[in-house]
Scaffold this active site. Structure first.
Site, PDB file in Angstrom:
ATOM      1  N   TRP A 156     -83.086 -95.900  55.714  1.00  0.00           N
ATOM      2  CA  TRP A 156     -84.346 -95.612  56.401  1.00  0.00           C
ATOM      3  C   TRP A 156     -84.982 -96.844  57.031  1.00  0.00           C
ATOM      4  O   TRP A 156     -85.932 -96.716  57.784  1.00  0.00           O
ATOM      5  CB  TRP A 156     -85.356 -94.977  55.418  1.00  0.00           C
ATOM      6  CG  TRP A 156     -85.497 -95.748  54.144  1.00  0.00           C
ATOM      7  CD1 TRP A 156     -84.880 -95.459  52.953  1.00  0.00           C
ATOM      8  CD2 TRP A 156     -86.246 -96.940  53.908  1.00  0.00           C
ATOM      9  NE1 TRP A 156     -85.207 -96.410  52.000  1.00  0.00           N
ATOM     10  CE2 TRP A 156     -86.054 -97.332  52.564  1.00  0.00           C
ATOM     11  CE3 TRP A 156     -87.087 -97.736  54.705  1.00  0.00           C
ATOM     12  CZ2 TRP A 156     -86.637 -98.467  51.997  1.00  0.00           C
ATOM     13  CZ3 TRP A 156     -87.674 -98.868  54.153  1.00  0.00           C
ATOM     14  CH2 TRP A 156     -87.449 -99.219  52.812  1.00  0.00           C
ATOM     15  N   ASN A 157     -84.503 -98.042  56.715  1.00  0.00           N
ATOM     16  CA  ASN A 157     -85.278 -99.212  57.161  1.00  0.00           C
ATOM     17  C   ASN A 157     -85.048 -99.576  58.632  1.00  0.00           C
ATOM     18  O   ASN A 157     -85.926-100.116  59.278  1.00  0.00           O
ATOM     19  CB  ASN A 157     -85.091-100.409  56.229  1.00  0.00           C
ATOM     20  CG  ASN A 157     -83.672-100.878  56.135  1.00  0.00           C
ATOM     21  OD1 ASN A 157     -82.746-100.171  56.534  1.00  0.00           O
ATOM     22  ND2 ASN A 157     -83.467-102.061  55.613  1.00  0.00           N
ATOM     23  N   LYS A 180     -74.797 -89.033  59.005  1.00  0.00           N
ATOM     24  CA  LYS A 180     -75.861 -88.550  58.106  1.00  0.00           C
ATOM     25  C   LYS A 180     -76.962 -89.596  58.050  1.00  0.00           C
ATOM     26  O   LYS A 180     -76.826 -90.645  57.420  1.00  0.00           O
ATOM     27  CB  LYS A 180     -75.338 -88.300  56.681  1.00  0.00           C
ATOM     28  CG  LYS A 180     -76.389 -87.614  55.810  1.00  0.00           C
ATOM     29  CD  LYS A 180     -76.348 -88.063  54.380  1.00  0.00           C
ATOM     30  CE  LYS A 180     -77.483 -88.891  53.860  1.00  0.00           C
ATOM     31  NZ  LYS A 180     -78.846 -88.658  54.211  1.00  0.00           N
ATOM     32  N   PRO A 181     -78.085 -89.344  58.747  1.00  0.00           N
ATOM     33  CA  PRO A 181     -79.183 -90.317  58.702  1.00  0.00           C
ATOM     34  C   PRO A 181     -79.950 -90.196  57.383  1.00  0.00           C
ATOM     35  O   PRO A 181     -79.820 -89.197  56.678  1.00  0.00           O
ATOM     36  CB  PRO A 181     -80.064 -89.907  59.885  1.00  0.00           C
ATOM     37  CG  PRO A 181     -79.743 -88.481  60.161  1.00  0.00           C
ATOM     38  CD  PRO A 181     -78.402 -88.164  59.580  1.00  0.00           C
ATOM     39  N   ALA A 182     -80.776 -91.199  57.087  1.00  0.00           N
ATOM     40  CA  ALA A 182     -81.599 -91.151  55.874  1.00  0.00           C
ATOM     41  C   ALA A 182     -82.602 -90.005  55.974  1.00  0.00           C
ATOM     42  O   ALA A 182     -83.154 -89.738  57.044  1.00  0.00           O
ATOM     43  CB  ALA A 182     -82.331 -92.471  55.695  1.00  0.00           C
ATOM     44  N   SER A 234     -77.817 -99.159  49.890  1.00  0.00           N
ATOM     45  CA  SER A 234     -77.859 -99.958  48.661  1.00  0.00           C
ATOM     46  C   SER A 234     -76.454-100.207  48.111  1.00  0.00           C
ATOM     47  O   SER A 234     -75.532 -99.417  48.327  1.00  0.00           O
ATOM     48  CB  SER A 234     -78.701 -99.227  47.618  1.00  0.00           C
ATOM     49  OG  SER A 234     -78.101 -97.988  47.326  1.00  0.00           O
ATOM     50  N   GLU A 255     -72.269-102.147  54.479  1.00  0.00           N
ATOM     51  CA  GLU A 255     -73.353-103.113  54.711  1.00  0.00           C
ATOM     52  C   GLU A 255     -74.368-102.840  53.615  1.00  0.00           C
ATOM     53  O   GLU A 255     -75.119-101.868  53.691  1.00  0.00           O
ATOM     54  CB  GLU A 255     -73.979-102.890  56.098  1.00  0.00           C
ATOM     55  CG  GLU A 255     -73.057-103.171  57.261  1.00  0.00           C
ATOM     56  CD  GLU A 255     -72.809-104.665  57.473  1.00  0.00           C
ATOM     57  OE1 GLU A 255     -73.454-105.497  56.817  1.00  0.00           O
ATOM     58  OE2 GLU A 255     -71.940-104.980  58.305  1.00  0.00           O
ATOM     59  N   LEU A 256     -74.381-103.684  52.581  1.00  0.00           N
ATOM     60  CA  LEU A 256     -75.142-103.336  51.375  1.00  0.00           C
ATOM     61  C   LEU A 256     -76.343-104.261  51.164  1.00  0.00           C
ATOM     62  O   LEU A 256     -76.835-104.865  52.093  1.00  0.00           O
ATOM     63  CB  LEU A 256     -74.182-103.340  50.183  1.00  0.00           C
ATOM     64  CG  LEU A 256     -72.924-102.476  50.393  1.00  0.00           C
ATOM     65  CD1 LEU A 256     -71.985-102.586  49.213  1.00  0.00           C
ATOM     66  CD2 LEU A 256     -73.271-101.017  50.647  1.00  0.00           C
ATOM     67  N   CYS A 289     -82.575-105.825  54.737  1.00  0.00           N
ATOM     68  CA  CYS A 289     -81.539-106.361  53.849  1.00  0.00           C
ATOM     69  C   CYS A 289     -81.394-107.864  54.015  1.00  0.00           C
ATOM     70  O   CYS A 289     -80.878-108.534  53.139  1.00  0.00           O
ATOM     71  CB  CYS A 289     -80.220-105.668  54.153  1.00  0.00           C
ATOM     72  SG  CYS A 289     -79.811-105.771  55.889  1.00  0.00           S
ATOM     73  N   GLU A 386     -83.305-107.163  44.358  1.00  0.00           N
ATOM     74  CA  GLU A 386     -83.840-107.085  45.713  1.00  0.00           C
ATOM     75  C   GLU A 386     -85.291-106.570  45.670  1.00  0.00           C
ATOM     76  O   GLU A 386     -85.542-105.514  45.104  1.00  0.00           O
ATOM     77  CB  GLU A 386     -82.952-106.098  46.491  1.00  0.00           C
ATOM     78  CG  GLU A 386     -82.948-106.266  47.962  1.00  0.00           C
ATOM     79  CD  GLU A 386     -81.967-105.289  48.636  1.00  0.00           C
ATOM     80  OE1 GLU A 386     -81.495-104.316  48.013  1.00  0.00           O
ATOM     81  OE2 GLU A 386     -81.700-105.506  49.825  1.00  0.00           O
TER      82      GLU A 386
HETATM   83  P1  NAP Z   1     -79.722 -95.896  49.758  1.00  0.00           P
HETATM   84  O1  NAP Z   1     -80.545 -95.233  48.722  1.00  0.00           O
HETATM   85  O2  NAP Z   1     -78.408 -96.442  49.369  1.00  0.00           O
HETATM   86  O3  NAP Z   1     -79.577 -94.833  50.936  1.00  0.00           O
HETATM   87  C1  NAP Z   1     -78.851 -95.092  52.086  1.00  0.00           C
HETATM   88  C2  NAP Z   1     -78.240 -93.829  52.617  1.00  0.00           C
HETATM   89  O4  NAP Z   1     -77.334 -93.309  51.643  1.00  0.00           O
HETATM   90  C3  NAP Z   1     -79.259 -92.717  52.896  1.00  0.00           C
HETATM   91  O5  NAP Z   1     -78.850 -91.989  54.024  1.00  0.00           O
HETATM   92  C4  NAP Z   1     -79.151 -91.858  51.646  1.00  0.00           C
HETATM   93  O6  NAP Z   1     -79.500 -90.509  51.843  1.00  0.00           O
HETATM   94  C5  NAP Z   1     -77.653 -91.952  51.392  1.00  0.00           C
HETATM   95  N1  NAP Z   1     -77.265 -91.586  50.036  1.00  0.00           N
HETATM   96  C6  NAP Z   1     -77.986 -91.659  48.896  1.00  0.00           C
HETATM   97  N2  NAP Z   1     -77.259 -91.177  47.870  1.00  0.00           N
HETATM   98  C7  NAP Z   1     -76.068 -90.788  48.364  1.00  0.00           C
HETATM   99  C8  NAP Z   1     -74.906 -90.182  47.805  1.00  0.00           C
HETATM  100  N3  NAP Z   1     -74.810 -89.904  46.515  1.00  0.00           N
HETATM  101  N4  NAP Z   1     -73.874 -89.898  48.635  1.00  0.00           N
HETATM  102  C9  NAP Z   1     -73.947 -90.167  49.943  1.00  0.00           C
HETATM  103  N5  NAP Z   1     -75.022 -90.724  50.529  1.00  0.00           N
HETATM  104  C10 NAP Z   1     -76.063 -91.043  49.748  1.00  0.00           C
HETATM  105  O7  NAP Z   1     -80.482 -97.105  50.428  1.00  0.00           O
HETATM  106  P2  NAP Z   1     -81.942 -97.122  51.065  1.00  0.00           P
HETATM  107  O8  NAP Z   1     -82.909 -97.228  49.961  1.00  0.00           O
HETATM  108  O9  NAP Z   1     -82.102 -96.039  52.055  1.00  0.00           O
HETATM  109  O10 NAP Z   1     -81.884 -98.474  51.911  1.00  0.00           O
HETATM  110  C11 NAP Z   1     -82.183 -99.680  51.383  1.00  0.00           C
HETATM  111  C12 NAP Z   1     -80.914-100.452  51.040  1.00  0.00           C
HETATM  112  O11 NAP Z   1     -80.103-100.604  52.195  1.00  0.00           O
HETATM  113  C13 NAP Z   1     -81.229-101.852  50.578  1.00  0.00           C
HETATM  114  O12 NAP Z   1     -80.440-102.180  49.471  1.00  0.00           O
HETATM  115  C14 NAP Z   1     -80.848-102.698  51.792  1.00  0.00           C
HETATM  116  O13 NAP Z   1     -80.549-104.027  51.471  1.00  0.00           O
HETATM  117  C15 NAP Z   1     -79.690-101.952  52.327  1.00  0.00           C
HETATM  118  N6  NAP Z   1     -79.460-102.291  53.745  1.00  0.00           N
HETATM  119  C16 NAP Z   1     -78.388-103.060  54.064  1.00  0.00           C
HETATM  120  C17 NAP Z   1     -78.161-103.424  55.376  1.00  0.00           C
HETATM  121  C18 NAP Z   1     -76.994-104.268  55.737  1.00  0.00           C
HETATM  122  O14 NAP Z   1     -76.677-104.314  56.917  1.00  0.00           O
HETATM  123  N7  NAP Z   1     -76.328-104.925  54.813  1.00  0.00           N
HETATM  124  C19 NAP Z   1     -79.027-102.979  56.370  1.00  0.00           C
HETATM  125  C20 NAP Z   1     -80.124-102.197  56.013  1.00  0.00           C
HETATM  126  C21 NAP Z   1     -80.319-101.862  54.686  1.00  0.00           C
HETATM  127  P3  NAP Z   1     -80.983 -89.976  51.534  1.00  0.00           P
HETATM  128  O15 NAP Z   1     -81.859 -90.655  52.494  1.00  0.00           O
HETATM  129  O16 NAP Z   1     -80.847 -88.522  51.775  1.00  0.00           O
HETATM  130  O17 NAP Z   1     -81.270 -90.333  50.115  1.00  0.00           O
END
Ligand code: NAP
Length: 485
Positions: A156-157, A180-182, A234, A255-256, A289, A386
């Site tokens: 979502w960020n 699949k977007p957030a 994440s 990309e975590l 991130c 984080e």
């Molecule tokens: P997240 O909870 O991992 O969610 C990311 C995506 O994964 C969302 O679309 C989410 O869907 C989906 N998801 C959640 N559970 C899942 C499952 N069991 N199976 C498949 N998909 C699933 O992360 P977030 O809180 O949205 O984003 C923050 C994290 O992203 C931070 O850790 C940040 O550092 C990281 N990030 C990394 C980068 C990079 O380039 N390295 C860039 C941006 C962000 P829902 O929205 O439906 O829950």
């Protein structure tokens, strides 16, 4: 169409060129974090809709892969132009669902356009090799071809640009894609569907499904037609998805999370370091991130840095992202606020000193005060975890070796920053830091021309640069024999 009339608020899945509700008709509300009001709804889809989107992408792949690189590049150029022509409307949607300031949203949309243009250019440079043959009558050719159906899951960020980095190389290489977007920020993702349609990208090439993350993710990872998964989010969910894809041995890009250090040496240009610190910490309210998680400042300059940094932090204007002049919007939700509060309480208990901020903002909701914590210590929780919020812990260090060790003492390895005017030190520290992105005297470094991606548990693969398309390509060795030479 949404209440405020913004045509980019599409409240449906895009599957095989059709805008559809979930099979069950169920929906999920999408909330504006600045007002807590409902913007609209999205389909609560699951396994069946995802499987159909994958089938559509597999069918479309048959013809899309045969288009010439030039044809794809031309459509992508059109897509780029459309994004820029609609920059204001797209930025408005982004701010409404995500909370960041309109200026940042416009910047993100411009960055999305830049990724599409970059990959349009890269489409024509997917070179293979002709290799000197060890056999007189055979020739060796190495070709590159699209992997097939790609699946993309995004956070979502950065709901627009994280998809640009995935849709761009997929389209350029001749792959088709299921996105699949957030759930909290789906409209910037669904907008890609509308834009791709208008750019003349054929039905089925780009499909977008919203709804249950575990059901959609489950189908994407289990389905053998999907040949690559690209995920930004994440580390926890990334690891889960890597395990799930093992059954069908897909390519994965991850990309975590990050835990970025920002190091200020005694010889740094202090004003430059403070400006960089603001950009590297408070962009998107600290929810990126690559945001600094830990500031390390050398002992002689420590107090002066805290003083100047605090002054700059206190200038940040907090407010609704849609209002003029806002620099920091609300956090994404109340859970994020509670997490930030936990980090602050933990730090205070362990001797941290709150120099500014430290509590919920007077605006209420999920607004939070930009915060600086001095006297940060390794035993505080944010040393390892984080923060993902507007909290800047500042640690004191003495020597170069010590700070390299401190900076590397994390399972993450995404971005890091350091400030020094000593050229020898710049090389020593740059080579000592185990991070995928290094900013030397710069706090904002992402750009489409350079490879973005982490080391260690921050992920696998690169986005951007000439490297960004590699994961979307299979390499094929062809031995041409019987040439009678
Ligand atoms: P997240 O909870 O991992 O969610 C990311 C995506 O994964 C969302 O679309 C989410 O869907 C989906 N998801 C959640 N559970 C899942 C499952 N069991 N199976 C498949 N998909 C699933 O992360 P977030 O809180 O949205 O984003 C923050 C994290 O992203 C931070 O850790 C940040 O550092 C990281 N990030 C990394 C980068 C990079 O380039 N390295 C860039 C941006 C962000 P829902 O929205 O439906 O829950």
């Amino acid at each position: 169409m949404a209440e405020n009339g913004n045509r980019f608020i599409k409240q449906a899945n895009l599957i095989d060129g059709q805008w559809l509700a979930a099979d069950s008709g169920a929906t999920i509300d999408v909330i504006n974090p600045a007002s807590n009001k409902i913007i609209g709804t999205i389909p609560k889809s699951g396994k069946a809709e995802t499987a159909r989107a994958i089938d559509a992408a597999a069918a479309a792949f048959k013809s899309w892969r045969k288009t010439t690189a030039n044809e794809r590049a031309q459509k992508m150029r059109k897509l780029h132009d459309l994004i820029l022509a609609n920059q204001d409307a797209l930025a408005e949607v982004l701010t409404m669902e995500q909370g960041k300031s309109l200026a940042e949203s416009k910047g993100e949309v411009a960055s999305s356009a830049a990724y599409i243009l970059w990959y349009a250019e890269e489409a024509r440079r997917m070179y293979g090799d002709i290799v000197p043959s060890p056999w007189a009558d055979r020739r060796i050719m190495v070709t590159k071809e699209p992997v097939g159906v790609v699946a993309a899951i995004t956070p979502w960020n950065f709901p627009s640009s994280m998809l640009a980095r995935k849709i761009g190389p997929a389209l350029a290489s001749g792959c088709t894609i299921v996105v699949k977007p957030a759930t909290q920020t789906p409209y910037s993702g669904l907008a890609w569907g509308l834009l791709c349609e208008e750019a003349g990208i054929p039905a089925g090439v780009v499909n977008i499904v919203t709804g249950s993350a575990s059901e959609i993710g489950g189908e994407i990872t289990r389905n053998a037609l999907v040949r690559k998964l690209t995920f930004t989010g994440s580390t926890e969910i990334g690891k889960l998805l890597m395990k799930q894809t093992a059954g069908t041995v897909k390519k994965v890009s991850m990309e975590l999370g990050g835990n970025a250090p920002f190091i200020v040496f005694d010889d740094a240009d202090l004003d430059r370091a403070v400006a960089g610190a603001i950009a590297a910490k408070f962009r998107n309210s600290g929810q990126t991130c690559v945001c600094t998680n830990r500031f390390f400042v050398q002992s002689k300059i420590y107090n002066r840095f805290i003083e100047k940094f605090t002054e700059a932090v206190e200038q940040l204007k907090v407010g609704n992202g849609l209002e003029d002049g806002t620099q920091q919007g609300p956090l994404i939700d109340m859970k994020a606020v509670e997490k930030v509060e936990e980090f602050i309480a933990d730090a205070e208990k362990k001797g941290g000193r709150i120099v500014t901020g430290g509590k919920r903002h007077a605006l209420g909701g999920s607004y939070f005060e930009p915060t600086v914590i001095a006297d940060a210590k390794p035993r505080m929780r944010f040393t390892k975890e984080e923060i993902f919020g507007p909290v800047a812990p500042v640690y004191k260090f003495r020597s170069e070796d010590e700070v390299i060790e401190l900076a590397n003492n994390t399972e993450y390895g995404l971005a890091c920053y350091f400030y020094t005017q000593d050229l020898g030190r710049a090389f020593r520290v740059m080579e000592g830091l185990k991070y995928g992105l290094v900013g030397v005297n710069e706090g904002l470094i992402s750009t489409v021309e350079a490879p973005f991606g982490g080391m260690k548990e921050s992920g696998l693969g690169k986005e951007g640069g000439h490297q960004g398309i590699e994961d979307y390509l299979d390499t094929k060795y062809v031995c041409l024999g019987g040439l009678g030479l």
